[in-house]
Design a protein around this motif. Structure first.
Motif, short mmCIF file in Angstrom:
data_model
loop_
_atom_site.label_atom_id
_atom_site.label_comp_id
_atom_site.label_asym_id
_atom_site.label_seq_id
_atom_site.Cartn_x
_atom_site.Cartn_y
_atom_site.Cartn_z
N ALA A 189 -9.13 0.85 -2.03
CA ALA A 189 -9.86 2.05 -1.61
C ALA A 189 -11.25 2.11 -2.24
O ALA A 189 -12.19 2.61 -1.61
CB ALA A 189 -9.06 3.29 -2.01
N LEU A 190 -11.41 1.60 -3.46
CA LEU A 190 -12.72 1.60 -4.10
C LEU A 190 -13.64 0.53 -3.50
O LEU A 190 -14.85 0.73 -3.39
CB LEU A 190 -12.56 1.35 -5.60
CG LEU A 190 -11.93 2.49 -6.41
CD1 LEU A 190 -11.72 2.05 -7.86
CD2 LEU A 190 -12.81 3.73 -6.36
N ALA A 191 -13.06 -0.60 -3.12
CA ALA A 191 -13.88 -1.71 -2.63
C ALA A 191 -14.35 -1.52 -1.20
O ALA A 191 -15.47 -1.93 -0.85
CB ALA A 191 -13.09 -3.02 -2.74
N MET A 192 -13.53 -0.90 -0.37
CA MET A 192 -13.84 -0.87 1.06
C MET A 192 -15.16 -0.16 1.40
O MET A 192 -15.96 -0.71 2.17
CB MET A 192 -12.67 -0.25 1.83
CG MET A 192 -11.57 -1.25 2.16
SD MET A 192 -10.66 -0.76 3.61
CE MET A 192 -9.77 -2.26 3.99
N PRO A 193 -15.43 1.03 0.89
CA PRO A 193 -16.71 1.66 1.26
C PRO A 193 -17.93 0.85 0.81
O PRO A 193 -18.91 0.75 1.54
CB PRO A 193 -16.65 3.03 0.55
CG PRO A 193 -15.22 3.26 0.26
CD PRO A 193 -14.62 1.91 0.03
N VAL A 194 -17.85 0.28 -0.38
CA VAL A 194 -18.98 -0.50 -0.91
C VAL A 194 -19.17 -1.78 -0.09
O VAL A 194 -20.28 -2.10 0.35
CB VAL A 194 -18.76 -0.85 -2.39
CG1 VAL A 194 -19.89 -1.71 -2.92
CG2 VAL A 194 -18.64 0.43 -3.22
#
Length: 477
Positions: free
Chosen positions: A323-328
């Motif tokens: 979840a942290l990696a996907m937007p970035v």
């Protein structure tokens, strides 16, 4: 549907993302939430766990069968109308499930609920891909990926909390207020279909559906059985597996020869290198994610003696990392393309899985949690750029079919990941399962060169200047 263009995510697009994910999250959570209530339902209805499991299996099969039809229904009825219908159907089935009087009625209502989810889940991709446009596909898919990543992890946790505090019926009735809010907001926020997007007379490829629907259902059933039994060499796995493969091959042959009628899924899409690579990599992401979600809770319960609830919480770092990696990663992919980011994400996932191979019964929980976080971080770094690349290269009229293929392969990938992990754990223990996760990461690396690189949007041609008017009202020579 109206495209909202520009480099920034303006207020209108952010509202659309929020409203769409509010409606879509119900189906994503319900896919795993009910699994924690199996023992309670077995006691409630005085039926075996194998019978109760069909409340989940029936939901999954109905969802899988419905997804390809959704691609046709989008073009036939339009996005907004179909989205509202899906919401109403899902809410009605949720209410009926909450009021179930026996296991048979519960399974039947869960099947209807799965049909509703099969409409809503791929439509999330269609709505957001159309609204974002090619230049912002990565960052919008990254925001959607947060829900996709946390859904399988939060589903059992939320289901356990509701089960302990309000009873099993609350796991279905909670969808009613969420659905009503999503419906009211959708009426205002989701744009109407643009003229010409709906094809009122588009016929359904009935023969294609008669081949594809049972093929996908049989494959999912076979993989689900393999995951539950930890073995492939049983009739309950091999018979549906062979049947599904034969029916799917028959569908492909028919679709390639079809003339005059549009196939349910145009298999010629796979002739495009970018499309084939994107859906393959996304399927591998499903394999790795669900294999990890299956293995890690078992490891914490067997190797460390934790309860099922504690093990469910300890596996959260995998979903959190994704979840942290996907937007970035999604935002970066709009400028850098998918290939480099996918390779970096795959390397991180391989490193995390490799670290797990050193975890034994005496291994520290913190170290294994950090390794799981790295796996999630890496797979999240793969998922959003991959989905973005798909929608950057796919023609607008093929977005519904592309979304159906993407979601179905992700579902099949998840079922395959669980089945393979269960078999490997039964034969070779946890170490073998961790090496399987390493192999999945290496497979993603091998496929990554086929993904597109940096995206360059072709600027629209400026309008021709109006001719200068002459005093006499005639064209100048």
């Amino acid at each position: 549907m109206t495209d909202v263009r520009g480099d920034r995510l303006d207020g209108a697009l952010l509202r659309l993302i929020g409203v769409t994910l509010l409606g879509g999250i119900m189906g994503i959570l319900d896919g795993t939430m009910v699994t924690v209530a199996a023992e309670t339902l077995s006691t409630e209805f005085d039926r075996s766990l194998s019978v109760i499991s069909w409340a989940t299996t029936g939901y999954l099969l109905a969802l899988t069968v419905t997804i390809p039809v959704t691609g046709w229904a989008v073009r036939r009825f339009g996005v907004k109308r179909l989205w509202l219908f899906g919401l109403v159907l899902f809410m009605g089935a949720s209410l009926a499930s909450a009021l179930s009087w026996g296991v048979e009625s519960l399974i039947a209502f869960r099947v209807v609920q799965g049909v509703g989810a099969g409409i809503l889940d791929p439509l999330v991709l269609v709505i957001l891909a159309r609204a974002a446009g090619p230049s912002r596909a990565g960052r919008v898919m990254g925001m959607m990926g947060v829900v996709l990543s946390l859904g399988p992890v939060l589903g059992p946790v939320l289901g356990g909390l509701l089960l302990d505090s309000l009873g099993w019926r609350s796991m279905f009735s909670i969808n009613i207020p969420i659905g009503v809010l999503a419906l009211l907001l959708a009426l205002r926020v989701i744009p109407a279909d643009a003229p010409g997007e709906r094809r009122a007379g588009l016929p359904l490829d009935i023969a294609g559906f008669a081949l594809m629907a049972p093929a996908l259902a049989a494959l999912v059933l076979a993989l689900t059985e393999a995951g539950e039994r930890g073995a492939f060499a049983t009739p309950t796995v091999l018979v549906p597996l062979v049947l599904g493969a034969v029916l799917l091959a028959a569908y492909v042959v028919r679709a390639l020869r079809l003339r005059g009628t549009e196939p349910l899924i145009d298999v010629r899409l796979f002739a495009g290198r970018s499309f084939a690579a994107s859906v393959t990599v996304q399927g591998l992401v499903g394999v790795g994610t669900f294999a990890g979600l299956f293995v890690l809770p078992l490891y914490y319960q067997i190797a460390h003696g934790h309860t099922a609830a504690a093990a469910g919480l300890l596996v959260a770092p995998l979903g959190l990392g994704s979840a942290l990696a996907m937007p970035v990663a999604g935002r970066l992919s709009d400028r850098l393309g998918a290939r480099t980011l996918v390779q970096g994400g795959a390397l991180i996932a391989v490193a995390g899985a490799f670290a797990l191979t050193f975890a034994g019964a005496e291994g520290a929980v913190v170290r294994s949690a950090l390794a799981a976080f790295a796996i999630g971080l890496g797979l999240g770094g793969v998922g959003a750029p991959t989905m973005g690349s798909l929608y950057r290269t796919l023609p607008q009229e093929k977005v519904p079919q592309g979304s159906s293929v993407l979601y179905n392969l992700n579902q099949l990938g998840g079922a395959l990941g669980v089945a393979c992990a269960a078999l490997i754990v039964a034969v070779g223990g946890f170490q073998g399962a961790y090496w399987f996760l390493v192999a999945v990461g290496v497979a993603i690396l091998a496929a990554s060169p086929l993904l597109p690189g940096r995206f360059r949007e072709i600027p629209a041609r400026p309008p021709e200047p109006d001719p200068e008017p002459s005093c006499a009202g005639t064209e100048r020579a």
